[in-house]
Scaffold this active site. Structure first.
Site, PDB file in Angstrom:
ATOM      1  N   HIS A 110       0.817  -1.217   0.000  1.00  0.00           N
ATOM      2  CA  HIS A 110       0.000   0.000   0.000  1.00  0.00           C
ATOM      3  C   HIS A 110       0.855   1.273   0.000  1.00  0.00           C
ATOM      4  CE1 HIS A 110       0.432  -0.123   4.513  1.00  0.00           C
ATOM      5  NE2 HIS A 110       0.390   1.186   4.370  1.00  0.00           N
ATOM      6  N   ASP A 140      -0.010  -7.586   1.533  1.00  0.00           N
ATOM      7  CA  ASP A 140       0.508  -6.220   1.625  1.00  0.00           C
ATOM      8  C   ASP A 140       2.027  -6.187   1.624  1.00  0.00           C
ATOM      9  OD1 ASP A 140       0.147  -3.503   1.594  1.00  0.00           O
ATOM     10  OD2 ASP A 140      -0.004  -3.290   3.771  1.00  0.00           O
ATOM     11  N   GLY A 213       3.511   6.598   8.353  1.00  0.00           N
ATOM     12  CA  GLY A 213       4.827   6.659   7.718  1.00  0.00           C
ATOM     13  C   GLY A 213       5.718   5.495   8.095  1.00  0.00           C
ATOM     14  N   ASN A 214       5.316   4.722   9.133  1.00  0.00           N
ATOM     15  CA  ASN A 214       6.086   3.538   9.521  1.00  0.00           C
ATOM     16  C   ASN A 214       5.833   2.347   8.603  1.00  0.00           C
ATOM     17  OD1 ASN A 214       6.224   4.527  12.802  1.00  0.00           O
ATOM     18  ND2 ASN A 214       7.932   3.343  11.969  1.00  0.00           N
ATOM     19  N   SER A 215       4.806   2.422   7.763  1.00  0.00           N
ATOM     20  CA  SER A 215       4.466   1.292   6.896  1.00  0.00           C
ATOM     21  C   SER A 215       5.676   0.812   6.105  1.00  0.00           C
ATOM     22  CB  SER A 215       3.374   1.698   5.903  1.00  0.00           C
ATOM     23  OG  SER A 215       2.096   1.490   6.436  1.00  0.00           O
ATOM     24  N   LEU A 267     -10.306 -23.158  -4.650  1.00  0.00           N
ATOM     25  CA  LEU A 267     -11.210 -24.306  -4.668  1.00  0.00           C
ATOM     26  C   LEU A 267     -12.616 -23.925  -5.108  1.00  0.00           C
ATOM     27  CD1 LEU A 267     -11.555 -27.316  -4.031  1.00  0.00           C
ATOM     28  CD2 LEU A 267     -11.968 -26.688  -1.644  1.00  0.00           C
ATOM     29  N   GLY A 268     -13.158 -22.847  -4.553  1.00  0.00           N
ATOM     30  CA  GLY A 268     -14.473 -22.381  -4.968  1.00  0.00           C
ATOM     31  C   GLY A 268     -15.603 -22.789  -4.049  1.00  0.00           C
TER      32      GLY A 268
END
Length: 466
Positions: A110, A140, A213-215, A267-268
């Site tokens: 992100h 992510d 901002g640490n992401s 698999l569904g």
């Protein structure tokens, strides 16, 4: 719980200018309090050597991208002067860390999503542009390549998050609020946290202070090994942060490097958890109960049916819905696997060739005047399904629950508006049919309903009323 992803925009930096500070001139020297340092205090451990060792590999990430044009009609008039007209450049910030001598950098997806320019800023002031090698929105995680031909980049190692224990010390380093390299410390507060990001949620929780901002920044153990990647915080809470486990990241690296993406099996089926009554009715305490089979998927084509309890995939035991998601995703699209199920108390096995799981697609957990008289054994009032609801739900026949008697066997199991389509795996034609099936026999009845457009199984104990 609301979760906040930790990338931040440049506008935050402007707000920092408003933070007041106290000058040393405001404190006359005569007012300074001298604190004696005893031997015990002087011997307290310091994190400074760890920070100095890993600092060269931690970077601030700055991104630029093109923003879509904003419709000013949707903006209150008082704010319109502050909104740029037409398409414009957007800016964002995050963190990252170098993991190889040839300049591979890990950060959050992100942070770099939608960016057409990425710059990694090092603690010594160097700025290096970077390109995206691969990314996996489901977890992510994004992998970058620093530009240039160097093969001597200072880098850190991924450790193992499996050996971490709640209470272990951890250190978070990143670029919060665009301030630059910032270090905080805390403990591991929890493991295996689900925060509603995706079906593969398995976050570490820490009380080390992390902020916007640490992401993408690293979470270290005290040996300087990366045990997680800081990703999100719980909004409104104090020091509840989440990090992607290092072991999960390690499993993705090869495919991100060679393919640029991660392909997972699909698999569904739609599955739901089992409460004790439902488990007792089905004859098993473990497994993933299939509440719906998606048409045209590997599950439907192989013969898996609603009401089956999946007990194993490729000989891997399945304890619950989460196990099923992980077990299926561990295999590649096109791979043929065995799926073991319990159906009507009998074990069966199917060979299934998996499809590819698309973004956002998983083996989801289920969501939660002709009225028939109240049925005494269960405690519900039933009516024919209105034509409009039949069209919406795609059902033929059935019975709609009009009301539920408080403290009856159905209370907390069936809800007004539920459309009963099966009782003990037998189709329900109308309210009278539903009442007859519910009244037949003793013990719990296995009831399949359509609730909010989703197929759900419930087990309803039958009382002595008639």
């Amino acid at each position: 719980m609301r979760v906040v992803w930790l990338a931040t925009g440049a506008v935050v930096a402007a707000a920092l200018a408003a933070i007041p500070y106290v000058s040393a001139k405001d404190n006359p020297e005569s007012a300074v309090i001298e604190v004696p340092v005893d031997a015990d205090a002087a011997s307290l451990p310091t994190l400074a050597p760890l920070v100095k060792a890993v600092e060269p590999a931690v970077v601030a990430i700055e991104v630029e991208g093109k923003s879509e044009e904003v419709d000013l009609a949707e903006i209150p008039p008082m704010f319109r002067p502050f909104v740029p007209e037409g398409p414009h450049r957007s800016h964002g910030e995050g963190s990252g860390f170098v993991i190889s001598a040839d300049g591979h950098v890990l950060t959050n997806n992100h942070v770099i999503e939608g960016a057409d320019r990425i710059v990694a800023k090092f603690a010594d002031g160097r700025e290096v542009t970077a390109e995206v090698i691969g990314r996996d929105p489901a977890t992510d995680v994004a992998l970058l390549q620093l530009d240039g031909d160097r093969n001597d980049w200072a880098h850190v190692k991924l450790g193992s998050s499996a050996g971490l224990e709640v209470g272990d010390w951890v250190v978070a380093i990143g670029n919060p609020l665009g301030l630059g390299l910032t270090v905080t410390a805390g403990i591991l507060s929890g493991k295996g946290r689900e925060i509603g990001h995706d079906a593969f949620d398995d976050f570490l929780q820490t009380d080390a202070a992390i902020n916007m901002g640490n992401s993408g920044g690293p979470l270290f153990d005290l040996h300087g090994r990366v045990v997680g990647m800081n990703t999100a915080i719980a909004q409104g809470a104090n020091t509840i942060g989440f990090a992607v486990p290092a072991d999960l990241i390690a499993d993705l690296l090869e495919e991100l490097t060679t393919e640029g993406r991660v392909a997972r099996g699909y698999l569904g089926v739609q599955v739901q958890p089992m409460d004790p009554v439902l488990a007792r009715t089905l004859g098993t305490e473990k497994g993933a109960l299939v509440s719906n089979v998606q048409p045209g998927t590997p599950a439907s084509e192989s013969g898996i049916e609603q009401g089956d309890v999946i007990l194993g995939v490729a000989k891997r035991p399945i304890a619950d819905a989460g196990d099923l998601i992980d077990a299926v995703a561990a295999h590649k699209p096109g791979e043929k696997v065995s799926v073991d199920v319990l159906r009507d108390g009998k074990a069966r096995s199917f060979q299934v060739r998996l499809a590819e799981r698309r973004l956002g697609e998983d083996e989801p957990a289920a969501a939660e005047e002709l009225a028939e008289p109240m049925h005494g054994k269960v405690g519900v009032s039933l009516a024919p399904v209105p034509e409009r609801i039949s069209e919406i739900t795609g059902t033929t026949g059935g019975a709609i629950v009009e009301s539920v008697v408080p403290d009856s066997p159905a209370d907390g199991k069936l809800l007004p508006g539920d459309v009963i389509v099966e009782v003990n795996r037998k189709p329900v034609k109308d309210p009278a049919d539903a009442a007859a099936l519910l009244g037949k026999g003793t013990g719990a009845a296995l009831v399949r309903v359509i609730r909010d457009g989703t197929s759900v199984y419930v087990a309803v104990e039958r009382g002595d009323g008639g």
